[in-house]
Design a protein around this motif. Structure first.
Motif, mmCIF file in Angstrom:
data_model
loop_
_atom_site.group_PDB
_atom_site.id
_atom_site.type_symbol
_atom_site.label_atom_id
_atom_site.label_comp_id
_atom_site.label_asym_id
_atom_site.label_seq_id
_atom_site.Cartn_x
_atom_site.Cartn_y
_atom_site.Cartn_z
ATOM 1 N N LYS A 48 0.834 -1.210 0.000
ATOM 2 C CA LYS A 48 0.000 0.000 0.000
ATOM 3 C C LYS A 48 0.866 1.258 0.000
ATOM 4 N N LYS A 49 1.955 1.224 0.745
ATOM 5 C CA LYS A 49 2.862 2.377 0.780
ATOM 6 C C LYS A 49 3.459 2.619 -0.606
ATOM 7 N N MET A 50 3.894 1.528 -1.267
ATOM 8 C CA MET A 50 4.471 1.665 -2.603
ATOM 9 C C MET A 50 3.410 2.112 -3.610
ATOM 10 N N THR A 51 2.180 1.623 -3.442
ATOM 11 C CA THR A 51 1.086 2.035 -4.325
ATOM 12 C C THR A 51 0.858 3.536 -4.215
ATOM 13 N N LEU A 52 0.877 4.048 -2.994
ATOM 14 C CA LEU A 52 0.676 5.487 -2.797
ATOM 15 C C LEU A 52 1.841 6.300 -3.349
ATOM 16 N N GLU A 53 3.057 5.868 -3.060
ATOM 17 C CA GLU A 53 4.224 6.651 -3.452
ATOM 18 C C GLU A 53 4.534 6.566 -4.939
ATOM 19 N N LEU A 54 4.254 5.405 -5.557
ATOM 20 C CA LEU A 54 4.603 5.225 -6.965
ATOM 21 C C LEU A 54 3.385 5.254 -7.887
ATOM 22 N N ASP A 55 2.192 5.379 -7.305
ATOM 23 C CA ASP A 55 0.952 5.413 -8.081
ATOM 24 C C ASP A 55 0.839 4.174 -8.974
ATOM 25 N N LEU A 56 0.874 3.001 -8.335
ATOM 26 C CA LEU A 56 0.820 1.732 -9.063
ATOM 27 C C LEU A 56 -0.601 1.442 -9.545
ATOM 28 N N ASN A 57 -0.712 0.853 -10.739
ATOM 29 C CA ASN A 57 -2.032 0.415 -11.209
ATOM 30 C C ASN A 57 -2.299 -0.994 -10.678
ATOM 31 N N ALA A 58 -3.469 -1.559 -11.011
ATOM 32 C CA ALA A 58 -3.891 -2.847 -10.462
ATOM 33 C C ALA A 58 -2.939 -3.981 -10.849
ATOM 34 N N SER A 59 -2.526 -4.029 -12.102
ATOM 35 C CA SER A 59 -1.632 -5.113 -12.516
ATOM 36 C C SER A 59 -0.258 -4.964 -11.864
ATOM 37 N N GLN A 60 0.217 -3.729 -11.709
ATOM 38 C CA GLN A 60 1.497 -3.495 -11.042
ATOM 39 C C GLN A 60 1.400 -3.908 -9.567
ATOM 40 N N GLN A 61 0.246 -3.617 -8.954
ATOM 41 C CA GLN A 61 0.061 -3.994 -7.549
ATOM 42 C C GLN A 61 0.122 -5.510 -7.386
ATOM 43 N N LYS A 62 -0.490 -6.221 -8.323
ATOM 44 C CA LYS A 62 -0.488 -7.677 -8.261
ATOM 45 C C LYS A 62 0.943 -8.215 -8.374
ATOM 46 N N GLU A 63 1.698 -7.697 -9.340
ATOM 47 C CA GLU A 63 3.095 -8.125 -9.528
ATOM 48 C C GLU A 63 3.951 -7.773 -8.313
ATOM 49 N N MET A 64 3.757 -6.561 -7.808
ATOM 50 C CA MET A 64 4.541 -6.111 -6.653
ATOM 51 C C MET A 64 4.189 -6.931 -5.417
ATOM 52 N N GLY A 65 2.941 -7.309 -5.260
ATOM 53 C CA GLY A 65 2.528 -8.135 -4.129
ATOM 54 C C GLY A 65 3.283 -9.450 -4.113
ATOM 55 N N LYS A 66 3.411 -10.079 -5.290
ATOM 56 C CA LYS A 66 4.164 -11.332 -5.394
ATOM 57 C C LYS A 66 5.637 -11.110 -5.060
ATOM 58 N N LEU A 67 6.194 -10.034 -5.608
ATOM 59 C CA LEU A 67 7.609 -9.728 -5.403
ATOM 60 C C LEU A 67 7.903 -9.432 -3.930
ATOM 61 N N ILE A 68 7.034 -8.663 -3.297
ATOM 62 C CA ILE A 68 7.217 -8.321 -1.882
ATOM 63 C C ILE A 68 7.121 -9.576 -1.021
ATOM 64 N N ALA A 69 6.155 -10.449 -1.314
ATOM 65 C CA ALA A 69 6.000 -11.686 -0.548
ATOM 66 C C ALA A 69 7.239 -12.574 -0.696
ATOM 67 N N ASP A 70 7.773 -12.646 -1.910
ATOM 68 C CA ASP A 70 8.969 -13.442 -2.160
ATOM 69 C C ASP A 70 10.162 -12.885 -1.384
ATOM 70 N N GLN A 71 10.354 -11.574 -1.451
ATOM 71 C CA GLN A 71 11.468 -10.934 -0.743
ATOM 72 C C GLN A 71 11.324 -11.123 0.763
ATOM 73 N N SER A 72 10.104 -11.002 1.258
ATOM 74 C CA SER A 72 9.848 -11.147 2.681
ATOM 75 C C SER A 72 10.176 -12.561 3.152
ATOM 76 N N ALA A 73 9.774 -13.563 2.364
ATOM 77 C CA ALA A 73 10.061 -14.955 2.717
ATOM 78 C C ALA A 73 11.572 -15.201 2.752
ATOM 79 N N LYS A 74 12.291 -14.655 1.768
ATOM 80 C CA LYS A 74 13.748 -14.806 1.739
ATOM 81 C C LYS A 74 14.381 -14.145 2.963
ATOM 82 N N ARG A 75 13.895 -12.957 3.309
ATOM 83 C CA ARG A 75 14.434 -12.220 4.450
ATOM 84 C C ARG A 75 14.193 -12.993 5.749
ATOM 85 N N GLU A 76 12.978 -13.513 5.919
ATOM 86 C CA GLU A 76 12.651 -14.278 7.127
ATOM 87 C C GLU A 76 13.551 -15.510 7.245
#
Length: 164
Positions: A48-76
């Protein structure tokens, strides 16, 4: 007799106040506020923060959601593995970790270029730069407060006199 009663009374009051629970000091927090959230909640807030700051559209939000989840899992997984180790890493292990981290950053940049428009990518790089500068500032201030043994510099270290 009066002295004895007074002494017992003072001792019991002293012990009862000493035994009371310590209250938390106001203004102190337990770690980072984001640590109180589940990984899914953190991912959602970040998206949501990235959506607000970068003005992401729906498809970008979907892609970013996957990417963020992947990065988060790797970090954990990395943090869990790091906490399990008790000995310090060797210089070869440090080299491998840094090399892997840089490879992941390169891969992240290429993924972000595919997802974001050129303007959004530029803004994202500026956000990263600003975040890094804030982290450097925070750690340099923290480093100045402590000496190399982790002791606070502003607290006077008193020498202990040997008993003898």
């Amino acid at each position: 007799m009066k002295k004895l009663i007074t002494l017992v009374l003072i001792a019991s009051i002293g012990l009862s106040t000493y035994a009371q629970e310590k209250k938390e000091r106001p203004g102190r927090h337990e770690g980072h506020p984001m640590d109180k959230f589940t990984p899914e909640q953190r991912n959602e807030l970040m998206l949501k923060k990235m959506t607000l700051e970068l003005d992401l559209n729906a498809s970008q939000q979907k892609e970013m959601g996957k990417l963020i989840a992947d990065q988060s899992a790797k970090r954990e997984a990395f943090m869990k593995k790091r906490k399990e180790k008790t000995e310090k890493p060797t210089s070869d292990e440090i080299f491998e970790m840094k090399n892997k981290m840089l490879d992941e950053q390169i891969a992240m940049n290429s993924k972000m270029k595919k997802i974001l428009s050129p303007e959004q990518f530029t803004k994202w790089n500026e956000m990263k730069k600003h975040h890094r500068e804030g982290m450097k500032k925070h750690f340099s201030q923290n480093k100045k407060k402590h000496d190399f043994h982790g002791k606070r510099k502003d607290i006077e270290n008193k020498d202990v006199q040997p008993r003898g």
